[in-house]
Design a protein around this motif. Structure first.
Motif, PDB file in Angstrom:
ATOM      1  N   LYS A   1      -9.045   8.165  43.018  1.00  0.00           N
ATOM      2  CA  LYS A   1      -9.894   7.380  43.917  1.00  0.00           C
ATOM      3  C   LYS A   1      -9.485   7.561  45.369  1.00  0.00           C
ATOM      4  O   LYS A   1     -10.329   7.602  46.254  1.00  0.00           O
ATOM      5  CB  LYS A   1      -9.875   5.910  43.504  1.00  0.00           C
ATOM      6  N   GLY A   2      -8.199   7.688  45.625  1.00  0.00           N
ATOM      7  CA  GLY A   2      -7.720   7.864  46.993  1.00  0.00           C
ATOM      8  C   GLY A   2      -8.062   9.213  47.589  1.00  0.00           C
ATOM      9  O   GLY A   2      -8.210   9.351  48.791  1.00  0.00           O
ATOM     10  N   GLN A   3      -8.200  10.217  46.736  1.00  0.00           N
ATOM     11  CA  GLN A   3      -8.454  11.580  47.206  1.00  0.00           C
ATOM     12  C   GLN A   3      -9.801  12.117  46.728  1.00  0.00           C
ATOM     13  O   GLN A   3     -10.003  13.316  46.633  1.00  0.00           O
ATOM     14  CB  GLN A   3      -7.353  12.506  46.706  1.00  0.00           C
ATOM     15  N   TRP A   4     -10.728  11.223  46.419  1.00  0.00           N
ATOM     16  CA  TRP A   4     -11.965  11.630  45.780  1.00  0.00           C
ATOM     17  C   TRP A   4     -12.735  12.679  46.573  1.00  0.00           C
ATOM     18  O   TRP A   4     -13.203  13.667  46.008  1.00  0.00           O
ATOM     19  CB  TRP A   4     -12.839  10.415  45.484  1.00  0.00           C
ATOM     20  N   LYS A   5     -12.884  12.492  47.858  1.00  0.00           N
ATOM     21  CA  LYS A   5     -13.680  13.441  48.648  1.00  0.00           C
ATOM     22  C   LYS A   5     -13.080  14.846  48.613  1.00  0.00           C
ATOM     23  O   LYS A   5     -13.800  15.829  48.529  1.00  0.00           O
ATOM     24  CB  LYS A   5     -13.833  12.961  50.084  1.00  0.00           C
TER      25      LYS A   5
END
Length: 65
Positions: free
Chosen positions: A7-11
């Motif tokens: 979720k923190g690195q999704w992009k």
């Protein structure tokens, strides 16, 4: 997959996910937003593979990050 990390690195990960599983759409990834169970379901559906295989592939992908 580590949900918090995803979720923190999704992009950043969406590009890698699309490179690995090109049949995933932008909409698939937008809806998933780090939800590995949804992602496994989409991989299973798009590639016509068993859920266990999709889970294994996603786990392998995660371990290589």
């Amino acid at each position: 997959m580590n949900e918090d990390r995803i979720k923190g690195q999704w992009k950043q990960l969406t590009g890698k996910l699309k490179a690995r599983w090109g049949k995933l759409t932008d909409d698939d990834l937008a809806v998933a937003e780090g939800d590995s169970k949804y992602l496994v379901g989409r991989i299973q559906e798009r590639y016509g593979i068993a859920r266990d295989d999709a889970e294994r592939q996603l786990k392998d992908f995660d371990s290589r990050l």
